[in-house]
Design a protein around this motif. Sequence first.
Motif, PDB file in Angstrom:
ATOM      1  N   MET A  64     -13.547  25.636   8.475  1.00  0.00           N
ATOM      2  CA  MET A  64     -13.799  26.465   8.231  1.00  0.00           C
ATOM      3  C   MET A  64     -11.760  25.749   8.192  1.00  0.00           C
ATOM      4  SD  MET A  64     -15.304  28.618   6.245  1.00  0.00           S
ATOM      5  CE  MET A  64     -14.619  29.639   5.591  1.00  0.00           C
ATOM      6  N   GLY A  65     -10.874  26.046   9.104  1.00  0.00           N
ATOM      7  CA  GLY A  65      -9.783  25.632   9.064  1.00  0.00           C
ATOM      8  C   GLY A  65      -9.287  24.339   8.044  1.00  0.00           C
ATOM      9  N   ALA A  66     -10.367  23.366   8.379  1.00  0.00           N
ATOM     10  CA  ALA A  66     -10.123  21.880   7.813  1.00  0.00           C
ATOM     11  C   ALA A  66      -9.760  22.212   5.757  1.00  0.00           C
ATOM     12  CB  ALA A  66     -10.781  21.180   8.387  1.00  0.00           C
ATOM     13  N   LYS A  67     -11.308  23.027   5.584  1.00  0.00           N
ATOM     14  CA  LYS A  67     -11.798  23.099   3.893  1.00  0.00           C
ATOM     15  C   LYS A  67     -10.026  24.106   3.628  1.00  0.00           C
ATOM     16  CE  LYS A  67     -12.725  27.204   2.109  1.00  0.00           C
ATOM     17  NZ  LYS A  67     -13.629  28.713   2.440  1.00  0.00           N
ATOM     18  N   GLU A  68      -9.508  25.023   4.355  1.00  0.00           N
ATOM     19  CA  GLU A  68      -8.435  25.588   4.139  1.00  0.00           C
ATOM     20  C   GLU A  68      -7.425  24.729   3.935  1.00  0.00           C
ATOM     21  OE1 GLU A  68      -5.852  29.207   6.135  1.00  0.00           O
ATOM     22  OE2 GLU A  68      -7.269  28.905   7.113  1.00  0.00           O
ATOM     23  N   LEU A  69      -7.194  23.922   4.502  1.00  0.00           N
ATOM     24  CA  LEU A  69      -5.862  22.870   4.394  1.00  0.00           C
ATOM     25  C   LEU A  69      -6.334  22.164   3.308  1.00  0.00           C
ATOM     26  CD1 LEU A  69      -4.663  22.720   8.575  1.00  0.00           C
ATOM     27  CD2 LEU A  69      -4.361  24.102   6.954  1.00  0.00           C
ATOM     28  N   ALA A  70      -6.874  21.047   3.101  1.00  0.00           N
ATOM     29  CA  ALA A  70      -7.175  21.009   2.030  1.00  0.00           C
ATOM     30  C   ALA A  70      -6.884  21.601   0.819  1.00  0.00           C
ATOM     31  CB  ALA A  70      -8.565  20.305   2.322  1.00  0.00           C
ATOM     32  N   VAL A  71      -7.459  22.971   0.997  1.00  0.00           N
ATOM     33  CA  VAL A  71      -7.453  23.551  -0.575  1.00  0.00           C
ATOM     34  C   VAL A  71      -5.567  23.844  -0.440  1.00  0.00           C
ATOM     35  CG1 VAL A  71      -7.892  25.795  -1.568  1.00  0.00           C
ATOM     36  CG2 VAL A  71      -9.608  24.377  -0.586  1.00  0.00           C
ATOM     37  N   GLN A  72      -5.146  23.973   0.741  1.00  0.00           N
ATOM     38  CA  GLN A  72      -3.604  24.939   0.762  1.00  0.00           C
ATOM     39  C   GLN A  72      -2.795  23.037   0.557  1.00  0.00           C
ATOM     40  OE1 GLN A  72      -2.652  26.868   3.844  1.00  0.00           O
ATOM     41  NE2 GLN A  72       0.051  26.908   2.940  1.00  0.00           N
ATOM     42  N   ARG A  73      -3.147  22.251   0.394  1.00  0.00           N
ATOM     43  CA  ARG A  73      -2.415  21.177   0.517  1.00  0.00           C
ATOM     44  C   ARG A  73      -2.503  20.559  -1.301  1.00  0.00           C
ATOM     45  NH1 ARG A  73      -4.262  18.598   5.860  1.00  0.00           N
ATOM     46  NH2 ARG A  73      -2.348  18.643   6.914  1.00  0.00           N
ATOM     47  N   GLN A  74      -3.377  20.238  -1.790  1.00  0.00           N
ATOM     48  CA  GLN A  74      -4.000  20.416  -2.876  1.00  0.00           C
ATOM     49  C   GLN A  74      -2.453  21.078  -3.697  1.00  0.00           C
ATOM     50  OE1 GLN A  74      -4.810  16.772  -4.190  1.00  0.00           O
ATOM     51  NE2 GLN A  74      -4.708  16.321  -1.732  1.00  0.00           N
ATOM     52  N   MET A  75      -3.498  22.609  -3.568  1.00  0.00           N
ATOM     53  CA  MET A  75      -2.585  23.464  -4.327  1.00  0.00           C
ATOM     54  C   MET A  75      -1.186  22.797  -4.403  1.00  0.00           C
ATOM     55  SD  MET A  75      -4.493  25.400  -6.229  1.00  0.00           S
ATOM     56  CE  MET A  75      -6.068  25.928  -6.491  1.00  0.00           C
TER      57      MET A  75
END
Length: 336
Positions: A62-73
């Motif tokens: 879940m932490g990895a998903k959060e960071l992936a979304v945040q970086r791309q946003m």
Amino acid sequence: MKITVDAVEAALRTAWPQAQLTTDPVPLTGGQWASMARLAVRGTPPGAPGDLVLRIAPHAAMGAKELAVQRQMAEAGVATPAIRLSGPAGEPFDGAWAVMDFIPGTPLLAGLDGLAAARRLPQLARRLPAQLADTMAALHRIDPGPIIEHVRQSAPSTAFTVDELLLHLAAAAQASRQPNLIAAASALTASRPDQSGSVICHGDLHPLNLIEHDGRLVVLDWTAAVLAPPGYDITATWLLLRHPPLPAPAPLRPAIAAAARLLAGSFVRRYHAANPHAETGPLDWYAGLHALRILSELAFWQREHDPRAHSHPWRLLAPASTALLARATDISVRPV
């Protein structure tokens, strides 16, 4: 989770060998999931500030998903904290961790309780629905393709679509051992609406996840982000506005309920004005989906004697969630 100087400096020095804390980490409160601390760091590389935040996610995927979304946003131009470093669970922390810029300012409703809400109703009615709706509409106009690709690469096992979320919630309902909750999960699955027009939904866009800074609204906490029609996001925010989990004295509750109805309705109307061509999907169904998540989590926590059953703000949403789930499925679930 205790965050020590030695552990923080060990994490920083994985990429910044000269990094050193100038003060002890300062715990940050307000989050219900991750552990956070503010860091004052010297020896950062050029371009990286010394005022930073450490965020430790208890669930690695879940932490990895959060960071992936945040970086791309952030790449897409969304105002959100820049991620400077990240690392997996293990050493030096038990959870997956990230270091990101600290954003000065205060959330839109920082420190709010029922009494403060009553005092600020006129101001909230003027600004809050537009701030939330306009921010959400802007997020929904971002191309989801690159974000989907990065999430699938970084966190392939996480639930990132409505279908995947339904599987997760059905399992949570089974774990609760409540027959009506299990039946409601099955009913929602059987009536799942078409998923065309899906966008990247924040999933938890409430006033505490928006900070005013330098004339912009900065979006925090992408843990709940999913790929779904806009109705998923609209109903999540509507639910928190319409039934705010704010403790309040009994005499104030009718006034707060009336104001909440006004704010929630204004938010939905403003979203439709800001994004008139959005394919929202059936809002009652998505409200039922959020209600299922809330009630399943509460029931599981209660069964496991988890303190969150009595301390998490969701406990104040149980009565409203019961009604919303019944509206979506015609199944009555016993409130937690």
